[in-house]
Design a protein around this motif. Structure first.
Motif, PDB file in Angstrom:
ATOM      1  N   HIS A   1       2.864  11.711 -10.482  1.00  0.00           N
ATOM      2  CA  HIS A   1       2.379  12.960 -10.788  1.00  0.00           C
ATOM      3  C   HIS A   1       3.421  13.979 -10.897  1.00  0.00           C
ATOM      4  O   HIS A   1       3.216  14.800 -11.676  1.00  0.00           O
ATOM      5  CB  HIS A   1       1.701  13.330  -9.211  1.00  0.00           C
ATOM      6  CG  HIS A   1       1.517  14.808  -9.303  1.00  0.00           C
ATOM      7  ND1 HIS A   1       0.226  15.442  -9.793  1.00  0.00           N
ATOM      8  CD2 HIS A   1       1.783  15.875  -8.503  1.00  0.00           C
ATOM      9  CE1 HIS A   1       0.173  16.391  -9.464  1.00  0.00           C
ATOM     10  NE2 HIS A   1       1.057  16.780  -8.530  1.00  0.00           N
TER      11      HIS A   1
ATOM     12  N   GLY B   1       0.786  -1.169  -0.061  1.00  0.00           N
ATOM     13  CA  GLY B   1      -0.106   0.172  -0.008  1.00  0.00           C
ATOM     14  C   GLY B   1       0.917   1.119   0.115  1.00  0.00           C
ATOM     15  O   GLY B   1       0.454   2.225  -0.762  1.00  0.00           O
ATOM     16  N   PHE B   2       1.827   1.381   0.892  1.00  0.00           N
ATOM     17  CA  PHE B   2       2.682   2.181   0.864  1.00  0.00           C
ATOM     18  C   PHE B   2       3.517   2.623  -0.406  1.00  0.00           C
ATOM     19  O   PHE B   2       3.459   3.770  -1.011  1.00  0.00           O
ATOM     20  CB  PHE B   2       3.722   2.027   1.866  1.00  0.00           C
ATOM     21  CG  PHE B   2       5.144   2.866   1.844  1.00  0.00           C
ATOM     22  CD1 PHE B   2       5.007   4.379   2.296  1.00  0.00           C
ATOM     23  CD2 PHE B   2       6.368   2.411   1.651  1.00  0.00           C
ATOM     24  CE1 PHE B   2       6.355   5.091   1.945  1.00  0.00           C
ATOM     25  CE2 PHE B   2       7.324   3.154   1.295  1.00  0.00           C
ATOM     26  CZ  PHE B   2       7.628   4.587   1.487  1.00  0.00           C
ATOM     27  N   THR B   3       4.200   1.504  -1.164  1.00  0.00           N
ATOM     28  CA  THR B   3       4.662   1.765  -2.551  1.00  0.00           C
ATOM     29  C   THR B   3       4.004   2.240  -3.332  1.00  0.00           C
ATOM     30  O   THR B   3       4.046   3.089  -4.246  1.00  0.00           O
ATOM     31  CB  THR B   3       5.239   0.341  -2.678  1.00  0.00           C
ATOM     32  OG1 THR B   3       6.165   0.037  -1.638  1.00  0.00           O
ATOM     33  CG2 THR B   3       6.174   0.569  -3.806  1.00  0.00           C
ATOM     34  N   SER B   4       2.350   1.853  -3.389  1.00  0.00           N
ATOM     35  CA  SER B   4       1.579   2.116  -4.510  1.00  0.00           C
ATOM     36  C   SER B   4       1.395   3.517  -4.423  1.00  0.00           C
ATOM     37  O   SER B   4       1.350   4.595  -5.507  1.00  0.00           O
ATOM     38  CB  SER B   4       0.146   1.365  -4.450  1.00  0.00           C
ATOM     39  OG  SER B   4       0.364   0.257  -4.716  1.00  0.00           O
ATOM     40  N   SER B   5       1.226   4.249  -2.960  1.00  0.00           N
ATOM     41  CA  SER B   5       1.052   5.705  -2.801  1.00  0.00           C
ATOM     42  C   SER B   5       2.315   6.483  -3.395  1.00  0.00           C
ATOM     43  O   SER B   5       2.103   7.402  -3.987  1.00  0.00           O
ATOM     44  CB  SER B   5       0.758   5.944  -1.128  1.00  0.00           C
ATOM     45  OG  SER B   5       0.471   7.212  -1.127  1.00  0.00           O
ATOM     46  N   VAL B   6       3.289   6.120  -3.117  1.00  0.00           N
ATOM     47  CA  VAL B   6       4.737   6.735  -3.422  1.00  0.00           C
ATOM     48  C   VAL B   6       4.786   6.700  -4.783  1.00  0.00           C
ATOM     49  O   VAL B   6       5.207   7.626  -5.430  1.00  0.00           O
ATOM     50  CB  VAL B   6       5.898   6.121  -2.570  1.00  0.00           C
ATOM     51  CG1 VAL B   6       7.072   6.880  -3.111  1.00  0.00           C
ATOM     52  CG2 VAL B   6       5.826   6.404  -1.275  1.00  0.00           C
ATOM     53  N   ARG B   7       4.379   5.608  -5.687  1.00  0.00           N
ATOM     54  CA  ARG B   7       4.595   5.521  -6.923  1.00  0.00           C
ATOM     55  C   ARG B   7       3.663   6.490  -7.809  1.00  0.00           C
ATOM     56  O   ARG B   7       4.204   7.433  -8.613  1.00  0.00           O
ATOM     57  CB  ARG B   7       4.190   4.032  -7.545  1.00  0.00           C
ATOM     58  CG  ARG B   7       4.512   3.809  -9.081  1.00  0.00           C
ATOM     59  CD  ARG B   7       3.853   2.487  -9.306  1.00  0.00           C
ATOM     60  NE  ARG B   7       4.575   1.331  -8.971  1.00  0.00           N
ATOM     61  CZ  ARG B   7       4.132   0.594  -7.890  1.00  0.00           C
ATOM     62  NH1 ARG B   7       3.035   0.817  -7.463  1.00  0.00           N
ATOM     63  NH2 ARG B   7       4.840  -0.433  -7.443  1.00  0.00           N
ATOM     64  N   THR B   8       2.501   6.579  -7.312  1.00  0.00           N
ATOM     65  CA  THR B   8       1.560   7.578  -7.860  1.00  0.00           C
ATOM     66  C   THR B   8       2.359   8.953  -7.617  1.00  0.00           C
ATOM     67  O   THR B   8       1.924   9.936  -8.561  1.00  0.00           O
ATOM     68  CB  THR B   8       0.162   7.726  -7.281  1.00  0.00           C
ATOM     69  OG1 THR B   8      -0.089   7.646  -5.770  1.00  0.00           O
ATOM     70  CG2 THR B   8      -0.362   6.313  -7.595  1.00  0.00           C
ATOM     71  N   GLU B   9       2.779   9.476  -6.607  1.00  0.00           N
ATOM     72  CA  GLU B   9       3.207  10.703  -6.441  1.00  0.00           C
ATOM     73  C   GLU B   9       4.353  10.894  -7.202  1.00  0.00           C
ATOM     74  O   GLU B   9       4.540  12.081  -7.735  1.00  0.00           O
ATOM     75  CB  GLU B   9       3.645  10.672  -4.911  1.00  0.00           C
ATOM     76  CG  GLU B   9       2.535  10.891  -4.027  1.00  0.00           C
ATOM     77  CD  GLU B   9       3.166  10.696  -2.306  1.00  0.00           C
ATOM     78  OE1 GLU B   9       4.284  10.851  -2.051  1.00  0.00           O
ATOM     79  OE2 GLU B   9       2.085  10.565  -1.609  1.00  0.00           O
TER      80      GLU B   9
END
Length: 340
Positions: free
Chosen positions: A173, A162-170
């Motif tokens: 962006h 979950g953490f990695t998916s969030s960082v990837r989208t950032e």
């Protein structure tokens, strides 16, 4: 192929991290080795130098952000900017949740989840100003499909995803050229089963099929070289587990409730004086190096056809299709076992 780059690996004294350090060294990389145990670090450093790389052994507890940050600074002071950061370090407790103490559960979470957070933060601090670099998270099929007796580890691996998916989208962006990917692992023959804190009556074991750490390490190095993909799957069993859980999670719940306790133990009674590495490194107390391999060499596969196919984009769909058919066959077998 010689690649003069700087690679940092946490959990580098044993298992997947140890095997990956050798492969990066064979490419001519500078390899910073982070782990707690000095004996394992010294042996890993010697292997890196022998394989053609340059080594820097840095005793580090990844649960402590200040130590991780200091290790990154020492790496850059010695070798220059960090090109690849690989998060591997973890610890675990094999026991029913009700038999894991609050401080033990917290410790597993701090190492196996927050250790990845700390490593990622420090890597980004180095990579974002240069707009270049790759972060590889060593995940697990258990980050999608939890099993009994490993609640702390499974929770940490779910959190890493979950953490990695969030960082990837950032990163997407901001149109960054820094990439982050996850390599989802199967059961691997590492020393963890000899040093994990276990309250099981018998010696813990990985759930077959088992792969050698070099299979996992090859996938890690490939992911570092090709980090644009969201994630990589190692072993047909990983793909079958993840796909099967998406199709029939309740069925797998019942199946694992029936089989998950016995399948994680050998027939041998656990030694009353077995060492564990939850609070202190195992090799520090025993004074010897555990190496990359665990005690299941005779059961572990040295290659994974699915993983080899998945390295080639044109063949990935074929590999997934074949594994999906295998997953369907596995689910049919599970249904028969659960209903019997």
């Amino acid at each position: 192929m010689t690649v003069e780059r700087t690679v940092v690996i946490t959990g580098a004294s044993g298992g997947i991290g140890r095997a990956a350090a050798r492969l990066f060294a064979e490419q001519g990389a500078n390899v910073a080795l982070l782990a707690r145990g000095q004996a394992g670090l010294d042996a890993a450093a010697a292997e890196v130098e022998e394989a053609g790389g340059r080594a820097l052994a840095l005793p580090t507890d990844v649960a402590d952000y200040a130590q991780v940050e200091a290790a990154a600074k020492a790496t850059e002071s010695t070798f220059g900017p960090i090109d690849v950061w690989v998060n591997v370090a973890f610890t675990s407790v094999f026991a029913p949740f009700t038999e894991i103490g609050p401080e033990e559960f917290k410790r597993v979470t701090e190492v196996s989840y927050l250790g990845f957070v700390h490593g990622t933060r420090v890597a980004l601090n180095s990579m974002l100003p240069r707009n270049a670099g790759s972060i590889v998270q060593v995940g697990s099929a258990l980050g999608d499909r939890s099993i009994p007796l490993q609640s702390a580890y499974c929770g940490a691996k779910h959190a890493v995803n979950g953490f990695t998916s969030s960082v990837r989208t950032e990163l997407l962006h901001r149109k960054s050229r820094v990439h982050i990917t996850v390599v989802q692992m199967p059961a691997v023959n590492t020393p963890q089963f000899s040093w994990v804190l276990s309250r099981l009556p018998n010696h813990p074991q990985p759930v077959p099929p088992i792969y050698q750490p070099e299979v996992a390490a090859r996938a890690v190095v490939h992911a570092a070289d090709h980090p644009r993909r969201k994630q990589y799957y190692v072993g047909a069993s990983t793909v079958a587990t993840i796909l099967g859980n998406r199709v029939a999670p309740a069925l797998l719940d019942r199946y694992l409730a029936r089989t998950g306790f016995d399948s994680q133990q050998t027939g041998d009674k656990a030694s009353p004086d077995r060492v564990n590495n939850l609070w202190q490194p195992a090799d520090g107390r025993r004074g010897h190096d555990y190496g990359a391999h665990g005690v299941f060499d005779d059961q572990a596969a040295a290659r994974s056809p699915q993983t080899e196919l998945a390295r080639h984009p044109a063949l990935t769909a074929t590999a997934l299709a074949g594994t999906a058919l295998g997953a369907a066959a596995v689910l049919r077998g599970i249904r028969r076992r659960v209903s019997s």
